[in-house]
Scaffold this motif. Structure first.
Motif, mmCIF file in Angstrom:
data_model
loop_
_atom_site.group_PDB
_atom_site.id
_atom_site.type_symbol
_atom_site.label_atom_id
_atom_site.label_comp_id
_atom_site.label_asym_id
_atom_site.label_seq_id
_atom_site.Cartn_x
_atom_site.Cartn_y
_atom_site.Cartn_z
ATOM 1 N N LEU A 82 16.125 -3.935 13.565
ATOM 2 C CA LEU A 82 16.307 -5.349 13.256
ATOM 3 C C LEU A 82 16.782 -5.554 11.818
ATOM 4 N N ASN A 83 16.371 -4.659 10.915
ATOM 5 C CA ASN A 83 16.878 -4.738 9.543
ATOM 6 C C ASN A 83 18.364 -4.428 9.485
ATOM 7 N N TYR A 84 18.826 -3.470 10.302
ATOM 8 C CA TYR A 84 20.261 -3.209 10.378
ATOM 9 C C TYR A 84 21.010 -4.457 10.850
ATOM 10 N N VAL A 85 20.471 -5.109 11.863
ATOM 11 C CA VAL A 85 21.098 -6.327 12.386
ATOM 12 C C VAL A 85 21.101 -7.422 11.317
ATOM 13 N N ALA A 86 19.969 -7.593 10.635
ATOM 14 C CA ALA A 86 19.882 -8.615 9.589
ATOM 15 C C ALA A 86 20.862 -8.333 8.459
ATOM 16 N N THR A 87 20.970 -7.071 8.048
ATOM 17 C CA THR A 87 21.895 -6.710 6.970
ATOM 18 C C THR A 87 23.332 -7.009 7.360
ATOM 19 N N ASP A 88 23.671 -6.803 8.614
ATOM 20 C CA ASP A 88 25.044 -7.021 9.062
ATOM 21 C C ASP A 88 25.380 -8.495 9.285
ATOM 22 N N VAL A 90 23.075 -11.625 8.905
ATOM 23 C CA VAL A 90 22.478 -12.751 8.174
ATOM 24 C C VAL A 90 23.316 -13.170 6.965
ATOM 25 N N PRO A 91 23.866 -12.231 6.160
ATOM 26 C CA PRO A 91 24.680 -12.674 5.022
ATOM 27 C C PRO A 91 25.916 -13.475 5.416
ATOM 28 N N LYS A 92 26.372 -13.356 6.647
ATOM 29 C CA LYS A 92 27.513 -14.154 7.102
ATOM 30 C C LYS A 92 27.138 -15.629 7.210
ATOM 31 N N ILE A 93 25.854 -15.894 7.413
ATOM 32 C CA ILE A 93 25.377 -17.275 7.470
ATOM 33 C C ILE A 93 24.995 -17.733 6.064
ATOM 34 N N LEU A 98 18.566 -13.492 3.760
ATOM 35 C CA LEU A 98 18.309 -12.085 4.061
ATOM 36 C C LEU A 98 16.858 -11.702 3.780
ATOM 37 N N GLY A 99 16.290 -12.177 2.679
ATOM 38 C CA GLY A 99 14.884 -11.888 2.363
ATOM 39 C C GLY A 99 13.931 -12.412 3.423
ATOM 40 N N PRO A 100 14.018 -13.705 3.783
ATOM 41 C CA PRO A 100 13.158 -14.216 4.857
ATOM 42 C C PRO A 100 13.379 -13.509 6.194
ATOM 43 N N ALA A 101 14.622 -13.103 6.466
ATOM 44 C CA ALA A 101 14.888 -12.379 7.716
ATOM 45 C C ALA A 101 14.179 -11.032 7.708
ATOM 46 N N ARG A 102 14.161 -10.363 6.566
ATOM 47 C CA ARG A 102 13.457 -9.079 6.459
ATOM 48 C C ARG A 102 11.949 -9.261 6.623
ATOM 49 N N ILE A 103 11.414 -10.357 6.079
ATOM 50 C CA ILE A 103 9.990 -10.647 6.250
ATOM 51 C C ILE A 103 9.680 -10.897 7.726
ATOM 52 N N LEU A 104 10.539 -11.642 8.394
ATOM 53 C CA LEU A 104 10.366 -11.893 9.829
ATOM 54 C C LEU A 104 10.427 -10.579 10.616
#
Length: 141
Positions: A82-88, A90-93, A98-104
């Motif tokens: 999920l961190n790979y997905v967030a890194t790819d 989330v920054p597009k949005i 990215l930080g809150p996504a990693r916490i989630l």
């Protein structure tokens, strides 16, 4: 004095595998994280079918211990994935998300680990019994 050419290569290889993340929540950063992630994948490919083929009764703590090992591998694998997905994506949005996504992602991993471990130790038949109960018809009283 002649030095072996393998020593600098070995030191460089260890440095390349070191994880230089800025936060413990960055489960996908560095070569070490990728190496561990692929190791978990390999473990899950072999251990999951083996776990479901071993009979549940007659082995005492083997079933809950193996179920716990699977829970750790599945939770860790999903957290890093999920961190790979967030890194790819989330920054597009928004890069600030990215930080809150990693916490989630970490919270999802912890909930997965706690839930699967509880099922492995307290559920009737462990993880196998719980999954089997999903497809078995309810008993009429």
């Amino acid at each position: 004095m002649l030095r072996s050419s393998a020593a600098p290569l070995a030191r460089r290889g260890i440095r390349q595998l070191s994880n230089k993340s800025h936060s413990p929540l960055e489960g996908d950063s560095g070569a070490l994280a990728t190496h561990v992630y692929h190791g978990m994948t390999t473990f899950l490919v072999g251990a999951t079918p083996l776990y479901f083929l071993i009979p549940t009764t007659g082995f005492g703590v083997v079933d809950p211990v193996f179920g716990t090992a699977l829970a750790v591998a599945i939770a860790g694998h999903s957290w890093v994935g999920l961190n790979y997905v967030a890194t790819d994506y989330v920054p597009k949005i928004s890069k600030s998300l990215l930080g809150p996504a990693r916490i989630l992602n970490a919270a999802i991993g912890v909930v997965t680990l706690v839930g699967m471990t509880a099922i492995a130790w307290n559920g009737k038949g462990g993880i196998k019994g719980s999954l089997g109960a999903l497809w078995s018809p309810k008993k009429k009283e």
